[in-house]
Design a protein around this motif. Structure first.
Motif, PDB file in Angstrom:
ATOM      1  N   TRP A 118      36.767  29.682  46.232  1.00 33.33           N
ATOM      2  CA  TRP A 118      35.802  30.366  44.912  1.00 33.33           C
ATOM      3  C   TRP A 118      35.638  29.575  43.796  1.00 33.33           C
ATOM      4  O   TRP A 118      34.476  29.816  42.918  1.00 33.33           O
ATOM      5  CB  TRP A 118      36.288  31.873  44.594  1.00 33.33           C
ATOM      6  CG  TRP A 118      35.622  33.003  44.970  1.00 33.33           C
ATOM      7  CD1 TRP A 118      36.600  33.551  45.892  1.00 33.33           C
ATOM      8  CD2 TRP A 118      35.022  33.440  45.016  1.00 33.33           C
ATOM      9  NE1 TRP A 118      36.195  34.811  46.202  1.00 33.33           N
ATOM     10  CE2 TRP A 118      34.554  34.881  46.148  1.00 33.33           C
ATOM     11  CE3 TRP A 118      33.445  33.176  44.497  1.00 33.33           C
ATOM     12  CZ2 TRP A 118      33.398  35.386  46.000  1.00 33.33           C
ATOM     13  CZ3 TRP A 118      31.569  33.637  44.247  1.00 33.33           C
ATOM     14  CH2 TRP A 118      32.509  34.898  45.289  1.00 33.33           C
ATOM     15  N   ILE A 159      33.456  36.558  37.641  1.00 25.78           N
ATOM     16  CA  ILE A 159      34.014  34.672  38.583  1.00 25.78           C
ATOM     17  C   ILE A 159      31.840  33.903  37.423  1.00 25.78           C
ATOM     18  O   ILE A 159      32.767  32.490  37.253  1.00 25.78           O
ATOM     19  CB  ILE A 159      33.622  34.937  39.267  1.00 25.78           C
ATOM     20  CG1 ILE A 159      34.549  35.342  39.872  1.00 25.78           C
ATOM     21  CG2 ILE A 159      32.900  33.551  40.413  1.00 25.78           C
ATOM     22  CD1 ILE A 159      34.704  35.690  42.094  1.00 25.78           C
ATOM     23  N   TRP A 163      44.328  30.306  37.751  1.00 28.22           N
ATOM     24  CA  TRP A 163      43.430  31.360  38.950  1.00 28.22           C
ATOM     25  C   TRP A 163      44.087  31.844  40.507  1.00 28.22           C
ATOM     26  O   TRP A 163      43.569  32.037  41.658  1.00 28.22           O
ATOM     27  CB  TRP A 163      42.184  31.064  38.965  1.00 28.22           C
ATOM     28  CG  TRP A 163      41.163  30.945  39.702  1.00 28.22           C
ATOM     29  CD1 TRP A 163      40.599  30.065  41.380  1.00 28.22           C
ATOM     30  CD2 TRP A 163      40.449  32.358  39.858  1.00 28.22           C
ATOM     31  NE1 TRP A 163      39.880  31.178  41.777  1.00 28.22           N
ATOM     32  CE2 TRP A 163      39.625  32.167  41.256  1.00 28.22           C
ATOM     33  CE3 TRP A 163      40.564  33.811  39.218  1.00 28.22           C
ATOM     34  CZ2 TRP A 163      38.520  33.333  41.934  1.00 28.22           C
ATOM     35  CZ3 TRP A 163      39.386  34.558  39.872  1.00 28.22           C
ATOM     36  CH2 TRP A 163      38.551  34.179  41.382  1.00 28.22           C
TER      37      TRP A 163
END
Length: 425
Positions: A236, A329, A344
């Motif tokens: 991510w 995000i 994170w």
């Protein structure tokens, strides 16, 4: 920091790109999505059938009658979820080759049933639900892949029956699929016959003993779970959908573990597994999305001074409550932002460890195998996933506070940076 990020980018991006574009992992992911509505339907009725304190409000006979009336909902969906996944995988894989996808689904199902023993305690003509549930999941996935590829091979070799132009399309397609389906299923019939002469007797016994049990034991452990969670976060961070990439690999294991817990929960037995699909979806992803960013939104409202973060909090809160965190995000941003890489990556690992040991020590019940929709808001999600246990809700609330503490100094720095660069209003 930049050097480390550069190394990670060079190593991970090519791997992630290959995984994301792999046709088999894509078919696996999409096959589970086909089964998801049915799985959620069955899960809803498991919750209703085991509603808290209902057994104390009703007589034992009335409660048993009530559960017996609702149990078919889960028996016809959750207990045989492997069948739906098999059809979905076969369909989606053949669809990628731009062939008639429905035959990919039915040939996968038929191939699996050929391999499945249809005998239960010397009674023939019946299929044990264990074979089409948790124990049969891995064989079903392999069967769907192989049968779809065989069907595709025979079709592309033009080993088909061509009908005249005037024949209706449905009839023409059926005859066109006849030879490829026949050859594909014959291969699986030969496989079944061969295994009947081995010590394993059936393909199910071979797969479960040699492949599925070791993989399941690995996937149910804390170290493998931490690695999976870390990879989700890393992907991510580089702008790739980590959840889709990692779930494509781990979902068969997590769903099988989930189904084992569901069977134990329904029978009143001790739940065997801590790490399941709901362990991940409810206690990690189910708290604002990947990275548990609902805590970030809460912190924004508590400590945020910059207009940018305040507006982001207002924008992200409604979606974040239902575990959709794309606004955070891409708006914070999290992607390629060195200021927040530490919380994170660290926060999900810490929460994974806390949740695991809370369940291992019995402080919080293990996930009951009930598939809670991923959009279920936190607190309610924890309550439902643990079989209507209040401890699950408390654990989610506690975890949210822990994530807030981890993020606090880093979000404070980010907010200060934004605030100082904003022009006075």
């Amino acid at each position: 920091m930049e050097k480390v990020m550069g190394i990670l980018e060079r190593i991970l991006l090519p791997v992630a790109d290959k995984l994301n574009n792999n046709r088999y992992l894509t078919a696996l992911r999409d096959g589970f999505m086909v089964a998801l509505p049915l799985i959620i339907f069955g899960s809803i009725f498991v919750v209703i059938a085991n509603f808290p304190f209902l057994d104390q409000l009703l007589t034992e006979e009335a409660f048993t009658t009530y559960q017996n009336a609702l149990n078919p909902a889960s028996a016809a969906t959750l207990s045989i979820m492997g069948l739906f996944v098999i059809v979905g995988i076969g369909y989606k894989l053949v669809e990628q080759y731009q062939l008639d996808a429905v035959y990919g689904g039915v040939v996968a199902l038929a191939a699996f049933l050929i391999l499945t023993p249809q005998v239960v305690e010397d009674v023939s003509g019946v299929i044990p639900t264990a074979s089409i549930g948790a124990e049969g999941m891995f064989l079903g996935i392999l069967t769907a892949f192989i049968s779809a590829e065989l069907y595709r091979f025979f079709v592309q070799k033009n080993w088909t029956i061509k009908m005249p132009d005037g024949v209706p399309g449905a009839v023409s397609r059926s005859f066109s699929a006849l030879i490829p389906i026949t050859l594909t299923l014959f291969v699986f019939l030969v496989i079944r016959i061969i295994f009947s002469y081995t010590p394993f007797d059936t393909v199910q016994n071979f797969i479960y003993s040699v492949i599925q049990q070791p993989l399941t034991a690995l996937g149910s452990g804390l170290p493998a779970t931490i690695i999976a969670v870390l990879l989700i976060q890393i992907f991510w961070f580089f702008g790739l959908h980590g959840q889709i990439i990692i779930n494509s690999v781990f979902d068969p294991i997590w769903y099988a573990l989930n189904d084992e817990n569901l069977q134990a929960f329904q029978s009143g037995s001790e739940l065997p597994n801590i790490v399941t699909k709901q362990f991940i979806d409810t206690f990690l992803v189910g708290m604002g999305g990947s990275g548990m960013t609902l805590s970030v939104i809460i912190l924004i409202f508590v400590i945020g001074k910059s207009r940018q973060l305040k507006e982001l909090g207002k924008l992200g809160a409604p979606a974040g409550i239902f575990n959709v965190n794309e606004p955070i995000i891409f708006g914070l941003p999290i992607i390629m932002n060195p200021l927040i890489i530490i919380p994170w990556l660290v926060a999900p690992v810490v929460i994974t460890i806390i949740t695991y040991f809370a369940m291992a020590t019995g402080i919080v019940p293990k996930p009951a195998g009930i598939i809670v929709p991923w959009t279920t808001p936190p607190i309610l999600g924890g309550f439902l996933a643990t079989g209507n246990a209040w401890q699950g809700a408390v654990l989610q609330a506690f975890n949210l506070m822990v994530v807030c503490l981890i993020w606090w100094p880093f979000l404070k720095i980010l907010d200060k940076n934004y605030y100082e660069n904003e022009e006075p209003s």
